[in-house]
Scaffold this motif. Structure first.
Motif, PDB file in Angstrom:
ATOM      1  N   MET A   1      54.931  35.842  47.731  1.00 58.28           N
ATOM      2  CA  MET A   1      54.562  36.193  46.400  1.00 58.28           C
ATOM      3  C   MET A   1      55.501  37.244  45.842  1.00 58.28           C
ATOM      4  O   MET A   1      55.639  37.347  44.640  1.00 58.28           O
ATOM      5  N   GLY A   2      56.108  38.033  46.703  1.00 60.53           N
ATOM      6  CA  GLY A   2      56.980  39.094  46.243  1.00 60.53           C
ATOM      7  C   GLY A   2      58.207  38.586  45.512  1.00 60.53           C
ATOM      8  O   GLY A   2      58.796  39.304  44.706  1.00 60.53           O
ATOM      9  N   TRP A   3      58.585  37.358  45.785  1.00 57.04           N
ATOM     10  CA  TRP A   3      59.734  36.767  45.112  1.00 57.04           C
ATOM     11  C   TRP A   3      59.499  36.649  43.612  1.00 57.04           C
ATOM     12  O   TRP A   3      60.429  36.733  42.813  1.00 57.04           O
ATOM     13  N   TYR A   4      58.257  36.469  43.211  1.00 58.02           N
ATOM     14  CA  TYR A   4      57.920  36.250  41.810  1.00 58.02           C
ATOM     15  C   TYR A   4      57.628  37.528  41.040  1.00 58.02           C
ATOM     16  O   TYR A   4      57.439  37.481  39.840  1.00 58.02           O
ATOM     17  N   GLY A   5      57.537  38.665  41.715  1.00 56.98           N
ATOM     18  CA  GLY A   5      57.367  39.929  41.018  1.00 56.98           C
ATOM     19  C   GLY A   5      56.104  40.669  41.413  1.00 56.98           C
ATOM     20  O   GLY A   5      55.228  40.150  42.103  1.00 56.98           O
ATOM     21  N   TRP A   6      56.036  41.918  40.950  1.00 55.20           N
ATOM     22  CA  TRP A   6      54.924  42.784  41.308  1.00 55.20           C
ATOM     23  C   TRP A   6      53.600  42.334  40.706  1.00 55.20           C
ATOM     24  O   TRP A   6      52.540  42.555  41.298  1.00 55.20           O
ATOM     25  N   ALA A   7      53.640  41.736  39.549  1.00 57.09           N
ATOM     26  CA  ALA A   7      52.390  41.280  38.929  1.00 57.09           C
ATOM     27  C   ALA A   7      51.704  40.234  39.791  1.00 57.09           C
ATOM     28  O   ALA A   7      50.484  40.269  39.988  1.00 57.09           O
ATOM     29  N   VAL A   8      52.471  39.317  40.342  1.00 49.44           N
ATOM     30  CA  VAL A   8      51.915  38.268  41.197  1.00 49.44           C
ATOM     31  C   VAL A   8      51.358  38.872  42.479  1.00 49.44           C
ATOM     32  O   VAL A   8      50.284  38.489  42.951  1.00 49.44           O
ATOM     33  N   VAL A   9      52.053  39.835  43.047  1.00 44.13           N
ATOM     34  CA  VAL A   9      51.590  40.479  44.276  1.00 44.13           C
ATOM     35  C   VAL A   9      50.285  41.224  44.038  1.00 44.13           C
ATOM     36  O   VAL A   9      49.333  41.108  44.822  1.00 44.13           O
ATOM     37  N   LEU A  10      50.209  41.982  42.962  1.00 37.37           N
ATOM     38  CA  LEU A  10      48.994  42.748  42.683  1.00 37.37           C
ATOM     39  C   LEU A  10      47.805  41.850  42.367  1.00 37.37           C
ATOM     40  O   LEU A  10      46.693  42.082  42.858  1.00 37.37           O
ATOM     41  N   ILE A  11      48.018  40.838  41.573  1.00 35.11           N
ATOM     42  CA  ILE A  11      46.928  39.911  41.244  1.00 35.11           C
ATOM     43  C   ILE A  11      46.476  39.164  42.487  1.00 35.11           C
ATOM     44  O   ILE A  11      45.276  39.005  42.736  1.00 35.11           O
ATOM     45  N   GLY A  12      47.417  38.709  43.288  1.00 39.29           N
ATOM     46  CA  GLY A  12      47.077  37.984  44.509  1.00 39.29           C
ATOM     47  C   GLY A  12      46.333  38.840  45.515  1.00 39.29           C
ATOM     48  O   GLY A  12      45.356  38.406  46.125  1.00 39.29           O
ATOM     49  N   THR A  13      46.762  40.067  45.705  1.00 41.36           N
ATOM     50  CA  THR A  13      46.091  40.963  46.644  1.00 41.36           C
ATOM     51  C   THR A  13      44.675  41.284  46.186  1.00 41.36           C
ATOM     52  O   THR A  13      43.722  41.227  46.974  1.00 41.36           O
ATOM     53  N   PHE A  14      44.526  41.614  44.925  1.00 41.35           N
ATOM     54  CA  PHE A  14      43.194  41.897  44.393  1.00 41.35           C
ATOM     55  C   PHE A  14      42.290  40.677  44.516  1.00 41.35           C
ATOM     56  O   PHE A  14      41.116  40.793  44.868  1.00 41.35           O
ATOM     57  N   ALA A  15      42.826  39.502  44.236  1.00 38.36           N
ATOM     58  CA  ALA A  15      42.029  38.276  44.301  1.00 38.36           C
ATOM     59  C   ALA A  15      41.556  37.997  45.723  1.00 38.36           C
ATOM     60  O   ALA A  15      40.416  37.568  45.932  1.00 38.36           O
ATOM     61  N   GLY A  16      42.402  38.241  46.713  1.00 39.54           N
ATOM     62  CA  GLY A  16      42.004  38.013  48.102  1.00 39.54           C
ATOM     63  C   GLY A  16      40.853  38.895  48.526  1.00 39.54           C
ATOM     64  O   GLY A  16      39.886  38.435  49.143  1.00 39.54           O
ATOM     65  N   TYR A  17      40.941  40.185  48.190  1.00 36.12           N
ATOM     66  CA  TYR A  17      39.855  41.097  48.527  1.00 36.12           C
ATOM     67  C   TYR A  17      38.581  40.775  47.744  1.00 36.12           C
ATOM     68  O   TYR A  17      37.478  40.864  48.273  1.00 36.12           O
ATOM     69  N   LEU A  18      38.741  40.406  46.498  1.00 38.60           N
ATOM     70  CA  LEU A  18      37.581  40.069  45.674  1.00 38.60           C
ATOM     71  C   LEU A  18      36.878  38.817  46.206  1.00 38.60           C
ATOM     72  O   LEU A  18      35.642  38.799  46.326  1.00 38.60           O
ATOM     73  N   LEU A  19      37.629  37.793  46.549  1.00 40.98           N
ATOM     74  CA  LEU A  19      37.029  36.569  47.077  1.00 40.98           C
ATOM     75  C   LEU A  19      36.321  36.833  48.407  1.00 40.98           C
ATOM     76  O   LEU A  19      35.227  36.322  48.651  1.00 40.98           O
ATOM     77  N   GLY A  20      36.945  37.631  49.273  1.00 40.59           N
ATOM     78  CA  GLY A  20      36.319  37.971  50.551  1.00 40.59           C
ATOM     79  C   GLY A  20      35.033  38.759  50.362  1.00 40.59           C
ATOM     80  O   GLY A  20      34.034  38.521  51.054  1.00 40.59           O
ATOM     81  N   ALA A  21      35.041  39.692  49.429  1.00 45.44           N
ATOM     82  CA  ALA A  21      33.845  40.500  49.168  1.00 45.44           C
ATOM     83  C   ALA A  21      32.724  39.645  48.592  1.00 45.44           C
ATOM     84  O   ALA A  21      31.563  39.786  48.990  1.00 45.44           O
ATOM     85  N   LEU A  22      33.058  38.772  47.661  1.00 44.54           N
ATOM     86  CA  LEU A  22      32.026  37.897  47.079  1.00 44.54           C
ATOM     87  C   LEU A  22      31.426  36.970  48.122  1.00 44.54           C
ATOM     88  O   LEU A  22      30.212  36.728  48.126  1.00 44.54           O
ATOM     89  N   TYR A  23      32.268  36.461  49.012  1.00 44.26           N
ATOM     90  CA  TYR A  23      31.772  35.586  50.083  1.00 44.26           C
ATOM     91  C   TYR A  23      30.848  36.363  51.025  1.00 44.26           C
ATOM     92  O   TYR A  23      29.784  35.867  51.396  1.00 44.26           O
ATOM     93  N   GLY A  24      31.241  37.574  51.391  1.00 43.57           N
ATOM     94  CA  GLY A  24      30.408  38.391  52.265  1.00 43.57           C
ATOM     95  C   GLY A  24      29.080  38.752  51.623  1.00 43.57           C
ATOM     96  O   GLY A  24      28.029  38.703  52.278  1.00 43.57           O
TER      97      GLY A  24
END
Length: 60
Positions: A1-24
């Motif tokens: 994701m880093g190849w595409y820029g910081w916006a993609v990295v930040l959105i992707g990281t936040f989304a992963g934690y958010l999805l994991g938290a919602l599932y839990g």
């Protein structure tokens, strides 16, 4: 994701934690697990990559 820029990295990281938290939270509310149970985070890492790639293109 880093190849595409910081916006993609930040959105992707936040989304992963958010999805994991919602599932839990959903598992706890359904009574299938407790607060001390462990959940595999690998599927959420894959989901965050896809989410970051899809939503990150709109953040540019």
């Amino acid at each position: 994701m880093g190849w595409y820029g910081w916006a993609v990295v930040l959105i992707g990281t936040f989304a992963g934690y958010l999805l994991g938290a919602l599932y839990g939270i959903a598992l706890i509310l359904a009574g299938r697990t407790g607060r001390k149970s462990r959940i595999a985070f690998g599927p959420f890492l894959i989901a965050r990559t896809f989410t970051g790639m899809l939503l990150g293109t709109y953040a540019r």
